[in-house]
Design an enzyme around this catalytic site. Structure first.
Site, PDB file in Angstrom:
ATOM      1  CB  SER A  43      -0.953   0.011   1.200  1.00  0.00           C
ATOM      2  OG  SER A  43      -2.001  -0.896   1.001  1.00  0.00           O
ATOM      3  CE  LYS A  79      -4.798   1.615  -0.405  1.00  0.00           C
ATOM      4  NZ  LYS A  79      -4.054   0.365  -0.156  1.00  0.00           N
ATOM      5  CB  SER A 135      -4.103   1.436   3.999  1.00  0.00           C
ATOM      6  OG  SER A 135      -3.205   1.049   2.978  1.00  0.00           O
TER       7      SER A 135
END
Length: 390
Positions: free
Chosen positions: A136, A139, A193
């Site tokens: 993640s 992101k 997240s």
């Protein structure tokens, strides 16, 4: 006489009843023994069936999902086979042999990189050029592309079936059909997240998710992130790869965006999903600690990537960028950040000295005049399970 006869009958009944009960309970009589053995046999069969059921459960499970079919919601069940524990426990970094690299701070992360943000001096380095899955941390690039595309942050977007994770089958509090502003989706994608939020952001980019992923890769090339490749906006795929040096470049650029600084460092926030308030928390508890001054951060985890963390922070009067990849243990990445902070606080910024190293870390040497501490880097090829991008 009649009374005596009745008394004698009752006496005989009390005398023989215990003996009869004892014989039945111990199986001494042929008639009583068979049912007892039959009962034990049936109990063993049930225990065996239970053990088999547990084994079956460990091998596979059914996952309930809601999908949209011809505009109608339909409950479907997917059979998911669980991988063996030893497969799950080995990350791409482990498969590449990075776990053999020792460093003076005994970090639990297979990869570490610390940079002075002001002077670009490398303060610490360990396997920083190896491209690995980043989970993640992806992101952060998703947020950068959304912000720099100047899309309407107040536009209301809808979570659809296309945003549901069918790769890792992760859960989400955002139901299919939930409506949220782009601002709130970006907020919880960076702070908590949230995978469906990140997927919806990419899907609602001009040209759809394909164009969005292309924009992510184009931005990476623009920033000189030559070891980096993206295939989705959430980081669920292990094919999202980067090196620690590349991620430090991303953090430096993302830190210039006020919205990214705010959203990644909020300890928690309440957002509205279809008008219903929902509270989300930050995945990095350090942002709420009074002894940390964090300007931007992002966490990440999938099995192939291990525990990951990138941060921009003020430490001992110095702005630094820290990257930790493929850490083992739920709290290990933040513990490594703490170790690194204590080391930096103990150093004189004008005359950095490498921490003491034992014989096992003799390969670690200070670079004269560079104010840097380097850990020896093996150069094994990254395992095929986590292909590097060049």
């Amino acid at each position: 006489m009649y009374k005596l006869a009745v008394a004698a009958i009752f006496t005989l009944l009390f005398v023989y009843e215990p003996a009869f009960a004892t014989g039945a309970s111990t199986g001494e009589s042929a008639g009583a023994g068979r049912p007892a053995r039959h009962t034990v046999k049936k109990a063993r069969v049930k225990r065996k069936d239970l053990a088999q059921a547990i084994a079956d459960e460990n091998r596979e499970r059914m996952v309930r999902r809601i999908e949209m079919v011809h505009g109608k919601r339909k409950v479907v069940y997917h059979r998911v086979r669980r991988a063996a524990p030893e497969v799950f426990s080995r990350s791409a970094g482990d498969l590449a042999g990075l776990g053999l690299t020792q460093d003076p701070l005994a970090l639990k992360s297979n990869v570490a990189f610390v940079l002075d943000q002001g002077s670009s001096e490398v303060l610490f380095e360990k396997n920083a050029n190896v491209a690995l899955p980043i989970a993640s941390i992806t992101k952060l690039m998703t947020g950068l592309v959304v912000v720099q595309a100047n899309q309407d942050m107040d536009e209301v977007l809808t979570i659809t079936d296309a945003d549901v994770d069918r790769l890792k089958f992760t859960g989400s509090r955002l139901r299919v059909g939930a409506r949220m502003t782009r601002r709130d989706l970006l907020h919880i994608a960076l702070m908590s997240s949230e995978n469906r939020a990140a997927a919806a952001l990419g899907r609602n980019y001009p040209g759809g998710i394909t164009a969005f992923v292309q924009a992510m890769n184009d931005k990476a090339r623009e920033l000189g992130m030559d070891d980096t490749r993206y295939v989705d906006s959430s980081g669920l795929s292990s094919e999202n790869v980067s090196s620690a040096r590349d991620l430090a470049k991303l953090v430096a650029v993302a830190h210039q965006e006020a919205l990214l600084r705010e959203f990644t460092t909020d300890p928690n926030s309440v957002v509205a999903a279809s008008g219903k308030p929902m509270r989300f928390n930050n995945t990095n508890y350090l942002v709420a600690q009074p002894d940390w001054n964090i300007g931007l951060q992002k966490t990440g985890f999938i099995n192939e990537a291990g525990r990951c963390l990138v941060m921009q922070a003020m430490i001992h009067g110095r702005n630094v960028i820290m990257v930790f990849l493929d850490s083992k243990g739920k709290m290990s990445r933040t513990a490594d950040a703490g170790r690194m902070r204590r080391w930096l606080e103990a150093l004189n910024p004008a005359n950095l000295v490498e921490p003491a190293a034992d014989a096992a870390t003799a390969a670690v040497s200070a670079v004269t005049g560079s104010s840097a501490a380097h850990a020896a880097e093996p150069v094994p090829a990254v395992a095929t399970e986590a292909p590097a991008a060049h």
